[in-house]
Design a protein around this motif. Structure first.
Motif, short mmCIF file in Angstrom:
data_model
loop_
_atom_site.label_atom_id
_atom_site.label_comp_id
_atom_site.label_asym_id
_atom_site.label_seq_id
_atom_site.Cartn_x
_atom_site.Cartn_y
_atom_site.Cartn_z
N SER A 66 4.78 -5.56 -10.04
CA SER A 66 5.23 -4.07 -10.06
C SER A 66 6.07 -3.73 -11.14
CB SER A 66 5.66 -3.88 -8.71
OG SER A 66 7.13 -4.13 -8.59
N VAL B 157 10.40 -5.43 10.91
CA VAL B 157 11.93 -6.48 10.90
C VAL B 157 12.59 -5.99 11.94
CG1 VAL B 157 13.62 -6.67 9.40
CG2 VAL B 157 11.43 -6.18 8.42
N ASP B 158 12.88 -6.70 13.00
CA ASP B 158 13.75 -6.09 14.28
C ASP B 158 12.94 -5.04 14.74
OD1 ASP B 158 15.53 -8.25 13.86
OD2 ASP B 158 16.82 -7.09 12.70
N THR C 84 5.27 -4.54 7.68
CA THR C 84 6.13 -5.75 8.10
C THR C 84 7.06 -5.28 9.12
OG1 THR C 84 5.83 -6.77 6.00
CG2 THR C 84 7.36 -7.79 7.60
N GLU D 36 12.74 -2.16 13.07
CA GLU D 36 12.38 -1.15 12.17
C GLU D 36 11.14 -1.88 11.40
OE1 GLU D 36 15.60 -0.80 9.47
OE2 GLU D 36 16.90 -0.29 11.01
N TYR E 264 7.69 0.93 -1.66
CA TYR E 264 8.05 0.46 -0.35
C TYR E 264 8.86 1.43 0.16
CZ TYR E 264 12.26 -1.06 -1.70
OH TYR E 264 13.63 -1.48 -2.45
N GLN F 280 0.72 -11.69 -1.69
CA GLN F 280 -0.58 -11.45 -1.98
C GLN F 280 -1.08 -12.22 -3.30
OE1 GLN F 280 -2.92 -7.33 -2.24
NE2 GLN F 280 -1.23 -7.56 -3.90
N TRP G 299 10.76 -13.90 4.10
CA TRP G 299 11.83 -13.21 3.36
C TRP G 299 13.38 -13.45 3.84
CZ3 TRP G 299 14.66 -10.44 6.83
CH2 TRP G 299 14.00 -10.04 7.92
N SER H 292 0.73 -2.92 3.25
CA SER H 292 1.24 -4.00 4.15
C SER H 292 2.37 -3.48 4.96
CB SER H 292 2.05 -4.95 3.22
OG SER H 292 3.10 -5.83 3.74
N ALA I 25 14.77 -4.27 3.32
CA ALA I 25 13.74 -3.58 2.95
C ALA I 25 12.93 -4.10 1.79
CB ALA I 25 13.70 -1.90 3.13
N LEU J 237 4.36 -8.51 -1.64
CA LEU J 237 4.00 -8.62 -3.05
C LEU J 237 3.48 -9.99 -3.20
CD1 LEU J 237 5.69 -5.68 -5.16
CD2 LEU J 237 3.16 -5.79 -4.35
N LEU K 110 4.59 -1.22 2.65
CA LEU K 110 4.38 -1.46 1.03
C LEU K 110 3.06 -1.35 0.64
CD1 LEU K 110 5.48 -3.00 -1.70
CD2 LEU K 110 4.38 -5.02 -0.28
N LYS K 111 3.08 -0.36 -0.60
CA LYS K 111 1.92 -0.12 -1.31
C LYS K 111 1.60 -1.57 -2.22
CE LYS K 111 -0.70 3.30 -2.31
NZ LYS K 111 -2.07 3.25 -1.90
N LEU K 112 0.50 -2.06 -1.72
CA LEU K 112 0.37 -3.32 -2.70
C LEU K 112 0.08 -3.12 -3.75
CD1 LEU K 112 -1.16 -5.36 0.43
CD2 LEU K 112 1.02 -6.04 -0.78
N VAL L 128 8.60 -2.03 7.55
CA VAL L 128 8.80 -1.99 5.96
C VAL L 128 7.35 -1.65 5.40
CG1 VAL L 128 9.21 -2.71 3.68
CG2 VAL L 128 10.82 -3.21 5.61
N THR M 104 0.80 -0.67 -5.86
CA THR M 104 1.92 -0.06 -6.66
C THR M 104 3.31 -0.64 -6.59
OG1 THR M 104 2.52 1.69 -5.15
CG2 THR M 104 0.86 2.29 -6.82
N GLY M 105 3.39 -1.28 -5.47
CA GLY M 105 4.69 -1.99 -5.33
C GLY M 105 5.71 -1.00 -4.71
N GLY N 263 11.37 1.91 3.75
CA GLY N 263 11.77 1.33 4.95
C GLY N 263 12.06 2.45 5.99
N VAL O 162 11.52 -7.42 2.09
CA VAL O 162 10.31 -7.77 2.80
C VAL O 162 9.12 -7.21 1.90
CG1 VAL O 162 9.14 -6.74 4.77
CG2 VAL O 162 11.48 -7.30 4.94
N GLN P 33 -4.51 -0.74 1.31
CA GLN P 33 -4.03 -1.67 0.32
C GLN P 33 -2.44 -1.36 0.81
OE1 GLN P 33 -4.20 -3.57 -2.73
NE2 GLN P 33 -6.03 -4.11 -1.50
#
Lengths: 346, 93
Positions: free
Chosen positions: A144, B18-19, B16, B21, B32, A61, A94, B14, A50, A58, B25-27, B23, B29-30, B34, A53, B12
């Protein structure tokens, strides 16, 4: 997908690779994606995946912003190696970890890049500098609290003198392709594969990472017959046939990479000629012998003396930072001693 | 929290896959998050502009799990995602 053969060779994975071994080779996420390791036995990898990914999103972007800014300023850097290949040949970016993103630029445009990086909030990281001792600089930007994007700016394709002129920016740029997703230009698959072969031995002569070899495998798997022909001709022309052949043969033994016999025959024939780059195939070559070849690769005595000066006497700021000493005399003495030990140990 | 409540992904963000699942992500603030397959179905549901009730019913049927249990689990998830500003409630127009 990845099927590294098992064995006692240092370049192959043991039958049940540990996470540490996979991490060393940069293929943990790849191994997870194809079931070589499982979340049932390594549940901690779920969290790491996670994170990978999220970090990738990040960085993507930030790369898109950088690509756009370059374009708006009339600059055309070539994104290459890990970051480019992550988007070109891997199912998910990733899956291909990397600590930095490499771009190849026109040396004449370095001041423009420096200005642009500054405007975008990148900071130049400390490194040895000179006209000959290094052909790259690193710029970093925090994305970040825990993630930064490091851009390795190269104005020659390799820091080794023997390899540094193998490909010029203008040559690679004239054939460049595009990574639409990132807004960057990049190398053709043939050029990427050849540059990956240079990088494996020139930049990391004593290391062997499966991630780098797997890059080559994926690139090779997608080459057309015409591209294979071009690769063989270009490797011959640039006198890098031996190191190209060595990388391809290793990929073949590890991943069963399909390489046409007619291509290996051409490379074998070319590799019989004396190629300066073939020196790097001697993985245990003492450092002093490599230095000797590096000096010989420079055009004249003036350049050789300059290279020696830049190598032996870096700037005072670099010395203080690197050696963590206020006294320049002590810093130089310690560095000299370390260098001598390294040369003789190798 | 009414089950007819609607949620949407924050700006803002993202997403994604994954299989099975996902993820988030707040672009800006970073931060995230899962999500497991059930959480991924919740995200897929709100992307299709389904209400919390509709998403619960869909998951309950698919996994043959009592609606009330799915609803309890998803409410916990929604609280966490709202706290982290990854999703936000809205009134459909």
């Amino acid at each position: 997908m990845i099927v590294p053969r098992h064995g006692s060779d240092k370049n192959t994975l043991p039958a049940a690779p540990s996470i540490e071994e996979l991490d060393y080779h940069g293929i943990t996420m790849l191994a997870l994606s194809v079931g070589t390791v499982s979340l049932d036995t390594h549940p901690q990898l779920n969290q790491r995946r996670a994170m990978m990914v999220a970090n990738e999103a990040l960085k993507k972007q930030a790369l898109q912003e950088l690509g756009l800014a370059c374009s708006e300023n009339g600059l055309r850097p070539l994104l290459f190696k890990g970051s480019a290949l992550a988007y070109l040949v891997y199912p998910q970016p990733w899956l291909r970890p990397r600590t930095d993103s490499d771009v190849f630029v026109d040396q004449a445009e370095l001041p423009k890049f420096e200005e642009l990086f500054s405007q975008l909030g990148y900071q130049k990281l400390f490194a040895i500098e000179g006209d000959l001792v290094s052909y790259q600089a690193t710029y970093s930007k925090a994305l970040s609290d825990k993630v930064a994007l490091n851009i390795d700016l190269h104005w020659r394709i390799n820091n080794r003198q023997i390899l540094s002129n193998s490909f010029s920016y203008s040559e690679l740029s004239s054939r460049a392709q595009s990574i639409q997703e990132l807004g960057f230009a990049t190398l053709t698959p043939v050029d990427h594969l050849l540059v990956a072969c240079l990088h494996r031995l020139g930049h990391h002569q004593r290391e062997e990472r499966l991630a780098w070899l797997y890059d080559m495998h994926l690139l090779a798997e997608n080459l057309s017959p015409q591209e294979w022909q071009t690769l063989a001709e270009r490797a011959t022309d640039k006198q890098i046939a031996a190191i190209t052949l060595d990388a391809l043969m290793l990929c073949q033994s590890l991943f069963e990479t399909a390489v046409e016999m007619s291509i290996t025959d051409v490379l074998k024939l070319s590799a019989k000629q004396t190629e300066p780059s073939a020196i790097f195939l001697q993985r245990d070559l003492p450092e002093w012998r490599i230095l000797r070849h590096e000096l010989a690769a420079l055009e004249n005595t003036k350049l050789r003396l300059r290279w020696l000066y830049e190598t032996l006497i870096p700037s005072p700021a670099y010395m203080r930072q690197q050696m963590q000493r206020d006294s320049l005399l002590l810093a130089h003495s310690e560095r000299l001693w370390r260098g001598i030990k390294r040369i003789f140990r190798s | 929290m009414p089950v007819s409540q609607y949620y949407r992904l924050s700006p803002q963000l993202s997403v994604t896959e994954v299989d099975d699942e996902v993820v988030l992500l707040k672009l800006d603030t970073g931060s995230y998050f899962g999500l497991n397959p059930i959480g991924a179905k919740f995200v897929s549901g709100i992307q299709q502009e389904m209400s919390l009730h509709e998403i619960c019913a869909s998951i309950s049927e698919q996994y043959q799990t009592p609606y009330i249990r799915v609803n309890d689990d998803l409410k916990d998830l929604v609280d966490q995602l709202v706290d982290q500003q990854l999703i936000e409630a809205y009134e459909p127009g």
